[in-house]
Design a protein around this motif. Structure first.
Motif, PDB file in Angstrom:
ATOM      1  N   ARG D  76       0.829  -1.482  -0.093  1.00  0.00           N
ATOM      2  CA  ARG D  76       0.086  -0.038  -0.010  1.00  0.00           C
ATOM      3  C   ARG D  76       0.898   1.705   0.450  1.00  0.00           C
ATOM      4  N   PRO D  77       0.879   2.152  -0.767  1.00  0.00           N
ATOM      5  CA  PRO D  77       1.512   3.707  -0.714  1.00  0.00           C
ATOM      6  C   PRO D  77       1.290   3.929   0.643  1.00  0.00           C
ATOM      7  N   ARG D  78       2.784   4.776   1.232  1.00  0.00           N
ATOM      8  CA  ARG D  78       2.747   4.728   2.159  1.00  0.00           C
ATOM      9  C   ARG D  78       3.067   6.328   1.998  1.00  0.00           C
ATOM     10  N   THR D  79       3.076   6.875   3.291  1.00  0.00           N
ATOM     11  CA  THR D  79       2.880   8.865   3.225  1.00  0.00           C
ATOM     12  C   THR D  79       3.516   9.543   1.990  1.00  0.00           C
ATOM     13  N   LEU D  80       4.701   9.168   2.460  1.00  0.00           N
ATOM     14  CA  LEU D  80       6.096   9.539   1.679  1.00  0.00           C
ATOM     15  C   LEU D  80       5.708   9.271  -0.457  1.00  0.00           C
ATOM     16  N   ASP D  81       4.637   7.875  -0.011  1.00  0.00           N
ATOM     17  CA  ASP D  81       4.111   7.891  -1.837  1.00  0.00           C
ATOM     18  C   ASP D  81       3.365   8.998  -2.282  1.00  0.00           C
ATOM     19  N   LEU D 120       2.003  16.292   6.954  1.00  0.00           N
ATOM     20  CA  LEU D 120       1.816  15.288   7.776  1.00  0.00           C
ATOM     21  C   LEU D 120       1.982  14.099   7.936  1.00  0.00           C
ATOM     22  N   GLY D 121       2.483  13.438   8.286  1.00  0.00           N
ATOM     23  CA  GLY D 121       1.384  11.496   7.625  1.00  0.00           C
ATOM     24  C   GLY D 121       3.210  10.828   9.162  1.00  0.00           C
ATOM     25  N   HIS D 122       2.128   9.864   8.852  1.00  0.00           N
ATOM     26  CA  HIS D 122       2.738   8.458   9.820  1.00  0.00           C
ATOM     27  C   HIS D 122       3.206   8.043   8.624  1.00  0.00           C
ATOM     28  N   GLN D 123       4.686   7.300   8.892  1.00  0.00           N
ATOM     29  CA  GLN D 123       5.695   6.435   7.301  1.00  0.00           C
ATOM     30  C   GLN D 123       5.475   4.690   8.206  1.00  0.00           C
ATOM     31  N   LYS D 124       4.993   4.428   7.452  1.00  0.00           N
ATOM     32  CA  LYS D 124       5.648   3.115   7.729  1.00  0.00           C
ATOM     33  C   LYS D 124       6.626   3.146   6.529  1.00  0.00           C
ATOM     34  N   VAL D 203      -7.144   9.279   5.677  1.00  0.00           N
ATOM     35  CA  VAL D 203      -6.710   8.066   6.144  1.00  0.00           C
ATOM     36  C   VAL D 203      -6.236   7.836   5.192  1.00  0.00           C
ATOM     37  N   THR D 204      -4.909   6.958   5.276  1.00  0.00           N
ATOM     38  CA  THR D 204      -4.636   5.606   3.520  1.00  0.00           C
ATOM     39  C   THR D 204      -5.142   4.961   4.290  1.00  0.00           C
ATOM     40  N   GLY D 205      -4.691   4.537   5.181  1.00  0.00           N
ATOM     41  CA  GLY D 205      -4.436   3.159   5.706  1.00  0.00           C
ATOM     42  C   GLY D 205      -4.538   2.636   7.394  1.00  0.00           C
TER      43      GLY D 205
END
Ligand code: ZN
Ligand code: ZN
Lengths: 340, 339, 340, 339
Positions: D76-81, D120-124, D203-205
């Motif tokens: 799944r795309p991450r925040t930086l993506d 801003l975002g969480h980064q997995k 919410v992306t994930g």
């Protein structure tokens, strides 16, 4: 590098690229923190060996006077021309040599765009300072001016970066250790006040040992004076970008240079409140190698980026464009500031 | 017995914290110097022979140094003593809500002459145990962040801010660097430049460098008669300037760190007289005088600015800006290359 | 104790006293941080043993039903009347027993002054929650109401403390672990909005395990809802004083209870974001005894004071008077708020 | 190959971070529970026999659980993506200027559709090494304090704030307690309640509990079709509710954590459709849709509020307040003892 980018491809392409490159390029690790990066000092417990590049390397070996320079970090000999073509960064070990203020300005702004202001201010002697060992302060300063070709430890003025206007406050460590006295403070404040009139962002490049002792408490008060000016810059909605370079300690680091919207530092630069010997004397602890370097500050959350010299101009350009757009947004929202 | 005091005892108490800099040490790079200080690095003209000559000279009598000794006197009232004597109610507030609570910098809500105020100050101890707890009055970064929090609290509830300055300096330890001492001090300077309440700072003992200034950017800057305020301690100044800590008395003189000197310079707005022999010899009368000075200056600020609403606060901040804007001296060369 | 005082002597006397007492009383150390203070739990690594005081001690020994209570910290038997006369604080070891919301209110406010509001709100079932093991949520809540004599995990209302008006939001841990769902949030917000109308400070007393699971994301959103209300209270220039009591974790601690002008905690109270077992499972580390106690929070700079129960009322009174004076100052400076 | 994915692989990647709670463990005190969760403590009616019966039952098909698996999908795309795909320029900013820099929460200045915004975002991470660096997308207190700093930066320069939510939750470790995770989250909630710029959260994930909300109090709350948002993870919910983490799929169903459910509840303002099979199967078309949604909502906020100056910003903050003010359900008993 994922951390900072400027789109070059068209939007459609970029998205396609994003998918293709997902597995390799994305989510790369943060810049690796290497204790010795940019310094290479082997002597644990003492600061990275910094040798003023103005010193002739003749004492190290028989080298023709200016043709070759020895890198203080990796000890390699570098062809001086090559070093200068590489913005005074060692190509072997990435050591960032100290720059004089004029060198910094010339490397950064569009050629011929720099307009210095208040270059004629020189220090007075407010304490009527009586030294046990030195000539009187005014005479001493006259000698320093003579030796360095500078009138003060800071140069201020306006320039353009890819056509974008920028106020500049640049320390020169070779002038009395970049120390901040009354002239330093006054020049900074005048620059900032003029930047507010011109509605122009300000970049400060700091390299300083702290306060100018010979002006006593007047020097200490420059911390408040310069910070107050930066506060006004912020109230005017204009950004202050601070670049910390080797070395930066004491009153400069603990005042205007740290109240910035963006704080960046050059690789390997020694940056701290106090010096390591003082810390060791106080705490009786040996400090780890790499303590109080730019990378140390990044790891401890104190700076936004450690920025290699060759990336500085392009990063500043992006930032200036981003803040420029933001500034236009604010202008459109005239009177839109909300009382909090 | 008040009046005279034992210098040896005082030095004994402090001996384990003052930086012990060997006289013969070469100070030849910025990494070795004290915070807030610049040094004339790499200047070969100062050789050690030169210095030894000076060391052997008879040290002259120094009125400034006597003030240094009084400012550091072990029986000098501390911040909490001032608060207790000056305020009718006090609730100490702890912690920076980020990392820790620093006993070297205290603060809280208090009532002063009928007003609710925020008080802040460095806190030294009066014996070894207390001094270890209080870190000899040298705050760490979390101390300054507690101060920042309390400044914001003062701004939120429009409480005048009274600060008491008495520190050898911010603590120059490893953890101070790790937790960003420089940024903490700088952010406090910024906050004080814009704090929309009257700010009165009083140097009660040692005003040591940036660690003092971090709670000392104020509308009114007062000093007790025998307090000092300096860009670096006399010992550090002597080391930096002359590579000889024992020349501290001469440095105290040369650096112009006494209240009368600084008042003459216009950096200090008023000097509060102390009882003969120093404030500790007659604390009740000292407190009466301090109360009068604080009240007079606070009442002036309230009348000049606070009574006028938003406009008054803007004017107060403008005046505060101008006050610092004009500090500093310079000359102009005629061969200007610009403007 | 130097940290907090209210002048009783006349100014002149006090100053004389100050001098006399200088050597003994002044600059005393901070409240000593003892890991076991107020808990006495010997089991390192697990939280201080807290036993709900509502449980009958009959299982520990044959004791007449209500006459004696065993202290869960020092294991001593205490005459229940005596315990209650001492605000449910063990006189032997200073263990602070948990208080029910009504007990807390009765101990704190002037007799007969408490006026509860919105006591008739009860939870709905927004998720139409389907449990694998439990009766339907509405039925379950009906049982809890029956058992506890409460309609929700929080009681809200207005009272007076030495005649000073005060809005109160008091959790009851015995009601479903003091969990915060839609009713909790609504009652808090209504109290705060009414406090703004009455221009009255607010005291929240928190004891909660966090969010009410059965209301899903509606519960999580109460963190934002309650914090938003506290923000409005602050914008109105009114103080929020937060008292954290045993136990307080999760969503309550991570929302309104932590955005307070003054944060205080009861001695020995367990207060944390997560519980120790979760932390140990995640990190594979044993936690030290005393971790996440009120004293731990004080040491880490998170709370203004650890306040013994018997000092609560007098400290609140001083604070209310101080803020009351401040509020009058602000009223005099009408329109004096400066846009920052 | 896109489309199907290997569940075992995914669980393998996460196995070492999800709390391993033995099925038979008695959860009987608040000290044992997950953050954000309440438990029905000390209720003897649930005995272990009861639970074992449930464990042995056949687990029903759960559409919610399939969404959980998609939301956590390793590709799944991450925040930086998202930032790279949606923004034309980006300068990541690091550090909280207090203690550290947290790689689990990223942010910086970016250009979105001609505007300068703060993101801003969480980064997995996408593999074990990345996940260790990113702490599996679970920020520590310093991560939330970096976020706070960047929010203040956005307020200062009047930049709209876009946040990307994708976290199992705030990191519940020892250092989180030492450095005040609860206070950090709470202060972010407060800041977002008053931030005078448009805030859009997506919410992306995984939207995991308070750690998600701490960057998710917004004027517009959007969710990707296959994202989830929950008060506690399904595994934690199952443990808390039924003392059986293996009932996570049932908990996912019961807790109503999917975008369509939350949209129906009015908590979410819009659900962004994903390509069939999940967003990772056709990232370019996902990004085009996301861009359209973000732009539409941002443009609406700008038109409705920002164009109207101070009054508009006040109105925006009032609307934000009312949006959260009305979330929650209750009934009224008739036997009111008050009012
Ligand atoms: Zn090299
Ligand atoms: Zn006991």
């Amino acid at each position: 590098m994922k951390e900072l980018f400027k789109r070059t491809a068209k939007p459609g392409e970029a998205e396609a690229n994003a998918t293709e490159q997902a597995k390799t390029e994305h989510n790369g690790p943060l810049p690796k923190f290497t204790w010795n990066q940019g310094s290479g000092a082997a002597d644990a417990g003492s600061p990275p060996a910094k040798v003023s590049e103005s010193k002739k390397p003749a004492k190290l070996a028989k080298i023709p006077d200016n043709l070759w320079t020895r890198c203080p970090a990796c000890k390699e000999l570098i062809y001086t021309k090559e070093l200068e073509n590489n913005k005074k960064v060692c190509q072997k070990c990435n050591h960032h040599f100290r720059l004089k203020a004029r060198e910094r300005i010339n490397l950064l702004v569009d050629e011929g765009s720099f307009e210095e202001i208040n270059s004629n201010l020189i220090s007075a002697d407010p304490l009527d300072f009586v030294s046990l060992t030195e000539p009187p302060y005014p005479q001493k300063m006259a000698e320093v001016r003579q030796k360095t070709g500078l009138n003060e430890a800071v140069i201020t003025g306006f320039g353009q970066l890819q056509g974008l206007p920028l106020g500049l406050v640049v320390c020169d460590f070779s002038f009395q250790g970049g120390s901040m006295g009354g002239v330093f403070g006054e020049k900074l404040v005048r620059l900032v006040e003029e930047a507010i009139r011109r509605r122009c962002p300000v970049l400060t490049v700091s390299a300083s040992g702290g306060a100018r002792m010979h002006e006593g408490l007047f020097s200490l008060m420059q911390m408040a004076k310069t910070t107050a000016a930066i506060n006004r810059l912020g109230e005017a909605g204009l950004p202050h970008i601070s670049l910390l370079t080797d070395p930066c300690t004491g009153g400069v680091f603990a005042s205007y240079a740290s109240v910035a919207d963006i704080i960046m530092a050059e690789p390997g630069a020694f940056i701290g409140f106090a010096g390591p010997r003082i810390i060791e004397q106080i705490t009786k602890q040996k400090l780890p190698t790499g303590f109080n370097t730019a990378e140390f500050l990044l790891e401890h959350g104190m700076v936004d980026r450690v920025i290699p010299r060759k990336e500085l101009a392009s990063t500043l350009e992006i930032l200036l464009r981003l803040y420029g757009v933001a500034s236009a947004q604010i202008a459109n929202q005239k009177e839109a500031s909300y009382a909090r | 017995m008040p009046g005279r005091f034992n210098v040896k005892k005082r030095l004994g108490d402090r001996a384990n914290i003052l930086p012990k800099i060997p006289k013969e040490t070469e100070v030849n790079s910025v990494e070795e110097i004290l915070p807030e200080a610049s040094i004339p690095a790499h200047e070969p003209e100062h050789d050690q022979k030169h210095e030894k000559e000076h060391n052997s000279k008879q040290k002259p009598h120094s009125p400034a140094w006597e003030r240094v000794l009084l400012a550091r006197h072990i029986e000098r009232p501390r911040t909490l003593d001032f608060i207790q004597a000056l305020c009718d109610e006090f609730v100490e507030l702890h912690g920076d809500r980020r990392y820790g609570d620093d006993a070297a910098l205290v603060g809280g809500l208090a009532r002063f002459e009928g007003r609710t105020v925020m008080v802040l100050g460095h806190q030294k101890g009066r014996n070894t145990k207390e001094n270890i707890l209080r870190n000899f009055g040298m705050p760490r970064a979390e101390g300054y962040r507690k101060a920042l929090r309390l400044m914001e609290h003062a701004a939120k509830f429009k409480l005048p801010l009274l600060t008491f300055i008495d520190t050898p300096g911010a603590y120059p330890g490893k953890e101070s660097e790790e937790r960003g001492m420089s940024l903490a001090i700088a952010e406090n300077l910024l906050e004080l430049c814009r704090l929309p309440v009257p700010v009165i700072a009083l140097v009660t003992g040692e005003g040591g460098s940036g660690g003092a200034l971090a709670i000392g950017v104020a509308d009114r800057m007062l000093m007790l008669e025998n307090s000092i305020y300096s860009v670096a301690s006399p010992e550090a100044s002597a080391t930096i300037l002359w590579r000889d800590a024992s020349q501290a008395p001469a440095a105290a003189e040369a650096m112009k760190i006494t209240a009368p000197d600084l008042h003459k310079f216009g950096i200090i707005d008023a000097v509060i007289p102390e009882p003969p022999g120093g404030g500790h010899t007659d604390r009740p009368s000292l407190m009466i005088t301090v109360r009068e000075f604080l009240l007079r200056h606070l009442a002036e600020l309230e009348q000049d600015y606070i009574g006028r609403g938003v406009e008054g606060i803007r004017a107060m901040l403008d005046a505060r800006y101008e006050k610092y804007r004009k500090i500093g001296h310079w000359a102009e060369l005629s061969n200007s290359k610009d403007n």
